[in-house]
Design a protein around this motif. Sequence first.
Motif, PDB file in Angstrom:
ATOM      1  N   THR A  21       0.808  -1.217   0.000  1.00 35.28           N
ATOM      2  CA  THR A  21       0.000   0.000   0.000  1.00 35.28           C
ATOM      3  C   THR A  21       0.841   1.266   0.000  1.00 35.28           C
ATOM      4  OG1 THR A  21      -0.115  -0.052   2.427  1.00 35.28           O
ATOM      5  CG2 THR A  21      -1.900  -1.135   1.220  1.00 35.28           C
ATOM      6  N   MET A  22       2.164   1.108   0.096  1.00 40.01           N
ATOM      7  CA  MET A  22       3.065   2.268   0.122  1.00 40.01           C
ATOM      8  C   MET A  22       4.118   2.153  -0.972  1.00 40.01           C
ATOM      9  SD  MET A  22       3.784   2.843   4.182  1.00 40.01           S
ATOM     10  CE  MET A  22       2.459   2.954   5.379  1.00 40.01           C
ATOM     11  N   ASN A  23       4.608   3.313  -1.430  1.00 40.89           N
ATOM     12  CA  ASN A  23       5.722   3.290  -2.382  1.00 40.89           C
ATOM     13  C   ASN A  23       7.045   3.265  -1.614  1.00 40.89           C
ATOM     14  OD1 ASN A  23       6.420   6.017  -1.664  1.00 40.89           O
ATOM     15  ND2 ASN A  23       4.814   6.748  -3.054  1.00 40.89           N
ATOM     16  N   ASP A  24       8.152   3.287  -2.334  1.00 44.06           N
ATOM     17  CA  ASP A  24       9.475   3.190  -1.698  1.00 44.06           C
ATOM     18  C   ASP A  24      10.259   4.492  -1.793  1.00 44.06           C
ATOM     19  OD1 ASP A  24       9.163   0.409  -1.050  1.00 44.06           O
ATOM     20  OD2 ASP A  24       9.543  -0.063  -3.156  1.00 44.06           O
ATOM     21  N   ARG A  25       9.561   5.612  -1.757  1.00 42.72           N
ATOM     22  CA  ARG A  25      10.242   6.912  -1.860  1.00 42.72           C
ATOM     23  C   ARG A  25      11.168   7.147  -0.673  1.00 42.72           C
ATOM     24  NH1 ARG A  25       5.761  11.197  -2.154  1.00 42.72           N
ATOM     25  NH2 ARG A  25       7.591  12.593  -2.204  1.00 42.72           N
ATOM     26  N   ARG A  26      12.349   7.695  -0.963  1.00 39.23           N
ATOM     27  CA  ARG A  26      13.362   7.936   0.070  1.00 39.23           C
ATOM     28  C   ARG A  26      13.836   9.389   0.023  1.00 39.23           C
ATOM     29  NH1 ARG A  26      15.563   3.025   2.024  1.00 39.23           N
ATOM     30  NH2 ARG A  26      14.654   1.209   0.957  1.00 39.23           N
ATOM     31  N   ASP A  27      14.412   9.820   1.146  1.00 35.19           N
ATOM     32  CA  ASP A  27      14.933  11.186   1.201  1.00 35.19           C
ATOM     33  C   ASP A  27      16.354  11.228   0.640  1.00 35.19           C
ATOM     34  OD1 ASP A  27      16.645  10.158   3.156  1.00 35.19           O
ATOM     35  OD2 ASP A  27      15.451  10.925   4.812  1.00 35.19           O
ATOM     36  N   SER A  28      17.008  12.373   0.725  1.00 37.50           N
ATOM     37  CA  SER A  28      18.344  12.554   0.151  1.00 37.50           C
ATOM     38  C   SER A  28      19.402  11.685   0.833  1.00 37.50           C
ATOM     39  CB  SER A  28      18.758  14.028   0.260  1.00 37.50           C
ATOM     40  OG  SER A  28      18.720  14.457   1.617  1.00 37.50           O
ATOM     41  N   ASN A  29      19.099  11.188   2.027  1.00 40.61           N
ATOM     42  CA  ASN A  29      20.031  10.317   2.750  1.00 40.61           C
ATOM     43  C   ASN A  29      19.760   8.833   2.511  1.00 40.61           C
ATOM     44  OD1 ASN A  29      21.377  12.507   4.042  1.00 40.61           O
ATOM     45  ND2 ASN A  29      19.684  12.647   5.522  1.00 40.61           N
ATOM     46  N   GLY A  30      18.775   8.578   1.645  1.00 42.56           N
ATOM     47  CA  GLY A  30      18.450   7.188   1.345  1.00 42.56           C
ATOM     48  C   GLY A  30      17.509   6.537   2.326  1.00 42.56           C
ATOM     49  N   GLU A  31      16.978   7.324   3.273  1.00 46.70           N
ATOM     50  CA  GLU A  31      16.038   6.796   4.256  1.00 46.70           C
ATOM     51  C   GLU A  31      14.613   6.869   3.722  1.00 46.70           C
ATOM     52  OE1 GLU A  31      16.860   5.445   7.175  1.00 46.70           O
ATOM     53  OE2 GLU A  31      19.012   5.836   6.842  1.00 46.70           O
ATOM     54  N   LEU A  32      13.800   5.861   4.048  1.00 39.56           N
ATOM     55  CA  LEU A  32      12.408   5.878   3.612  1.00 39.56           C
ATOM     56  C   LEU A  32      11.683   7.081   4.201  1.00 39.56           C
ATOM     57  CD1 LEU A  32      11.413   2.114   3.972  1.00 39.56           C
ATOM     58  CD2 LEU A  32      11.592   3.387   1.834  1.00 39.56           C
ATOM     59  N   LEU A  33      10.838   7.706   3.376  1.00 40.37           N
ATOM     60  CA  LEU A  33      10.046   8.837   3.853  1.00 40.37           C
ATOM     61  C   LEU A  33       9.006   8.343   4.856  1.00 40.37           C
ATOM     62  CD1 LEU A  33       9.472  10.742   0.485  1.00 40.37           C
ATOM     63  CD2 LEU A  33      11.030  11.370   2.338  1.00 40.37           C
ATOM     64  N   PRO A  34       8.418   9.232   5.675  1.00 43.89           N
ATOM     65  CA  PRO A  34       7.369   8.827   6.620  1.00 43.89           C
ATOM     66  C   PRO A  34       6.206   8.135   5.917  1.00 43.89           C
ATOM     67  CG  PRO A  34       8.123  11.039   7.103  1.00 43.89           C
ATOM     68  CD  PRO A  34       8.763  10.660   5.802  1.00 43.89           C
ATOM     69  N   ASP A  35       5.519   7.269   6.643  1.00 44.50           N
ATOM     70  CA  ASP A  35       4.412   6.493   6.073  1.00 44.50           C
ATOM     71  C   ASP A  35       3.382   7.368   5.363  1.00 44.50           C
ATOM     72  OD1 ASP A  35       5.664   4.316   7.111  1.00 44.50           O
ATOM     73  OD2 ASP A  35       4.188   3.901   8.677  1.00 44.50           O
ATOM     74  N   ALA A  36       3.057   8.507   5.970  1.00 43.49           N
ATOM     75  CA  ALA A  36       2.026   9.386   5.409  1.00 43.49           C
ATOM     76  C   ALA A  36       2.385   9.877   4.018  1.00 43.49           C
ATOM     77  CB  ALA A  36       1.788  10.575   6.336  1.00 43.49           C
ATOM     78  N   LEU A  37       3.676  10.002   3.732  1.00 37.27           N
ATOM     79  CA  LEU A  37       4.132  10.485   2.433  1.00 37.27           C
ATOM     80  C   LEU A  37       4.284   9.351   1.424  1.00 37.27           C
ATOM     81  CD1 LEU A  37       6.854  13.081   3.542  1.00 37.27           C
ATOM     82  CD2 LEU A  37       4.461  13.496   2.894  1.00 37.27           C
ATOM     83  N   ARG A  38       4.322   8.136   1.909  1.00 43.70           N
ATOM     84  CA  ARG A  38       4.510   6.991   1.012  1.00 43.70           C
ATOM     85  C   ARG A  38       3.213   6.230   0.735  1.00 43.70           C
ATOM     86  NH1 ARG A  38       7.379   2.908   2.492  1.00 43.70           N
ATOM     87  NH2 ARG A  38       7.379   3.246   4.748  1.00 43.70           N
ATOM     88  N   LEU A  39       2.185   6.481   1.543  1.00 43.33           N
ATOM     89  CA  LEU A  39       0.909   5.803   1.338  1.00 43.33           C
ATOM     90  C   LEU A  39       0.268   6.298   0.048  1.00 43.33           C
ATOM     91  CD1 LEU A  39      -1.217   3.845   2.562  1.00 43.33           C
ATOM     92  CD2 LEU A  39      -2.254   5.862   3.645  1.00 43.33           C
TER      93      LEU A  39
END
Length: 202
Positions: free
Chosen positions: A62-80
């Motif tokens: 239900t979520m995508n795999d978008r990451r920030d500039s440090n390679g960390e997954l974005l918060p759930d709310a932004l990936r849902l």
Amino acid sequence: MYRRFIKKIVDFVISLVAFVVLLPLFFLMICILAVANRGSVFFTQLRPGLNGKIFRLIKFKTMNDRRDSNGELLPDALRLTTTGAVVRRLSLDELPQLINVLKGDMALIGPRPLLVEYLPLYNVEQSRRHKVRPGITGWAQVNGRNSISWEEKFKLDVWYVDNLTIILDIKIIVNTIMKVFRRQDISSSSSVSMEKFRGSKA
């Protein structure tokens, strides 16, 4: 008798029938998510099961795999995703866990299987939640789910372990169906999912 033998047989039979009956919906979900997620349909993750034995949980993604500039997954709310939000509201993301039940990794009813990283954070009482197979739904899910604290959730899980009966399982199934139709307690008060467990407060 029910706890040791009958429950596992009942889980297998009901899951097999449910899987066959829901197969058209299963394939429909695969098609919808394949388009919405650009080919990525399933989410799998290692989780602790009975007595802490590790298995691979299967859910619809239900979520995508978008990451920030440090390679960390974005918060759930932004990936849902938009589609994922609908799937989650209807609890359809849980359907593939019928496969886990058929494999014997899970039960229909039991404490939810959480992250492996939580294992060293449980106190002795909380760790007792692993004395039974984890479930697709459970006592904590029909008594607050993501709207209650971790401590409250673990108390409910342990209570289930100590009071497991066929009557209680039937009650949980009925209440789960009602929760799904009412779309209750899907999110915590501050997140689209439950915040990570950091260990119990002193």
